[in-house]
Design an enzyme around this catalytic site. Sequence first.
Site, PDB file in Angstrom:
ATOM      1  N   ARG A  18       2.446  -6.508   9.272  1.00 36.14           N
ATOM      2  CA  ARG A  18       2.195  -5.215   9.711  1.00 36.14           C
ATOM      3  C   ARG A  18       2.296  -5.131  11.148  1.00 36.14           C
ATOM      4  NH1 ARG A  18      -4.126  -6.721   7.997  1.00 36.14           N
ATOM      5  NH2 ARG A  18      -4.195  -5.349   5.977  1.00 36.14           N
TER       6      ARG A  18
ATOM      7  N   THR B 166      -5.269  -6.140  11.229  1.00 34.54           N
ATOM      8  CA  THR B 166      -4.899  -4.842  10.486  1.00 34.54           C
ATOM      9  C   THR B 166      -4.839  -3.801  11.044  1.00 34.54           C
ATOM     10  OG1 THR B 166      -7.986  -6.067   9.473  1.00 34.54           O
ATOM     11  CG2 THR B 166      -7.241  -3.671   9.704  1.00 34.54           C
TER      12      THR B 166
ATOM     13  N   HIS C  66      -2.002  -5.773   1.451  1.00 30.72           N
ATOM     14  CA  HIS C  66      -3.342  -6.138   1.751  1.00 30.72           C
ATOM     15  C   HIS C  66      -2.731  -6.860   1.623  1.00 30.72           C
ATOM     16  CE1 HIS C  66      -7.487  -6.919  -0.155  1.00 30.72           C
ATOM     17  NE2 HIS C  66      -6.997  -7.584  -0.794  1.00 30.72           N
TER      18      HIS C  66
ATOM     19  N   GLU D  77     -10.288 -10.424  -7.532  1.00 30.52           N
ATOM     20  CA  GLU D  77      -8.727  -8.939  -6.942  1.00 30.52           C
ATOM     21  C   GLU D  77      -7.721  -9.126  -7.853  1.00 30.52           C
ATOM     22  OE1 GLU D  77      -9.844  -8.147  -2.506  1.00 30.52           O
ATOM     23  OE2 GLU D  77      -7.831  -9.075  -3.099  1.00 30.52           O
TER      24      GLU D  77
ATOM     25  N   ASN E  75      -1.469   0.231   6.975  1.00 35.88           N
ATOM     26  CA  ASN E  75      -0.796  -0.950   7.248  1.00 35.88           C
ATOM     27  C   ASN E  75      -0.437  -1.626   6.448  1.00 35.88           C
ATOM     28  OD1 ASN E  75      -3.227  -2.087   5.628  1.00 35.88           O
ATOM     29  ND2 ASN E  75      -4.185  -2.468   7.769  1.00 35.88           N
TER      30      ASN E  75
ATOM     31  N   PHE F 231     -15.547   3.854   7.811  1.00 40.59           N
ATOM     32  CA  PHE F 231     -13.977   4.456   6.878  1.00 40.59           C
ATOM     33  C   PHE F 231     -13.488   5.288   5.279  1.00 40.59           C
ATOM     34  CE2 PHE F 231     -13.725  -0.465   8.151  1.00 40.59           C
ATOM     35  CZ  PHE F 231     -13.351  -0.350   6.831  1.00 40.59           C
TER      36      PHE F 231
ATOM     37  N   TYR G 255     -12.145  -1.662  -3.511  1.00 35.88           N
ATOM     38  CA  TYR G 255     -13.033  -2.037  -1.511  1.00 35.88           C
ATOM     39  C   TYR G 255     -14.753  -1.395  -1.411  1.00 35.88           C
ATOM     40  CZ  TYR G 255      -8.195  -2.371   0.703  1.00 35.88           C
ATOM     41  OH  TYR G 255      -6.995  -2.110   0.748  1.00 35.88           O
TER      42      TYR G 255
ATOM     43  N   LYS H 221       1.286  -0.827  -0.293  1.00 34.97           N
ATOM     44  CA  LYS H 221       0.216   0.067  -0.146  1.00 34.97           C
ATOM     45  C   LYS H 221       0.463   1.193   0.195  1.00 34.97           C
ATOM     46  CE  LYS H 221      -3.662  -2.633   2.649  1.00 34.97           C
ATOM     47  NZ  LYS H 221      -4.388  -1.983   4.309  1.00 34.97           N
TER      48      LYS H 221
ATOM     49  N   ARG I 191      -2.110 -14.190   4.672  1.00 36.94           N
ATOM     50  CA  ARG I 191      -3.096 -13.246   5.930  1.00 36.94           C
ATOM     51  C   ARG I 191      -2.963 -13.235   6.922  1.00 36.94           C
ATOM     52  NH1 ARG I 191      -6.926  -9.724   4.754  1.00 36.94           N
ATOM     53  NH2 ARG I 191      -7.430 -10.091   7.100  1.00 36.94           N
TER      54      ARG I 191
END
Length: 136
Positions: free
Chosen positions: A103, A92, A116, A127, A113, A58, A50, A10, A86
């Site tokens: 993270r 998160t 993704h 995705e 963070n 948010f 998203y 990100k 993950r």
Amino acid sequence: MKEKTLCLIKPDAYERQLVGKIITMIEKNGFAIKAISFLKLSKNEAEQFYYIHKNKKFFNGLVKYMSSGYTVCMVLEKANAVEELRNLMGNTTPLKAKKGTIRNKFGIDIRHNSIHGSDSIVNAKKEITFFFKGVI
Ligand code: UDP
Ligand code: MG
């Protein structure tokens, strides 16, 4: 069985020049990079990506952040890749993420963070198609 997942590095991580460190962690953990690209998401693309969160408080802040700078997009392959990525990403919220996760090491806060990863095999397929044609 090998599986594919979508991973984004990100804008907060790109800005702090953490791309190499994060990719090293990903490769050290046995993921093969099957596709990679680099782009700045438009506001519209960030909203689409998203969309699942469109009713969350948010959402607007997330879209603004995700379209604020560069993102590295990758298709990663490994056995059980969705869950494995993950696990490597961590929670998160960086402060809640286990030690040694991406993270925990690099995330700033619940929004910024650093990474993704798709949350299911079905979403990984969607995705991957969002960013890459012909990879699956
Ligand atoms: N996010 C945010 N504020 C929140 C929760 C999430 O800005 O209160 C952002 C954050 O960048 C997160 C993304 O929205 O990674 C997607 O949220 P999700 O709950 O799906 O977390 P993830 O699957 O990325 O762990
Ligand atoms: Mg999610």
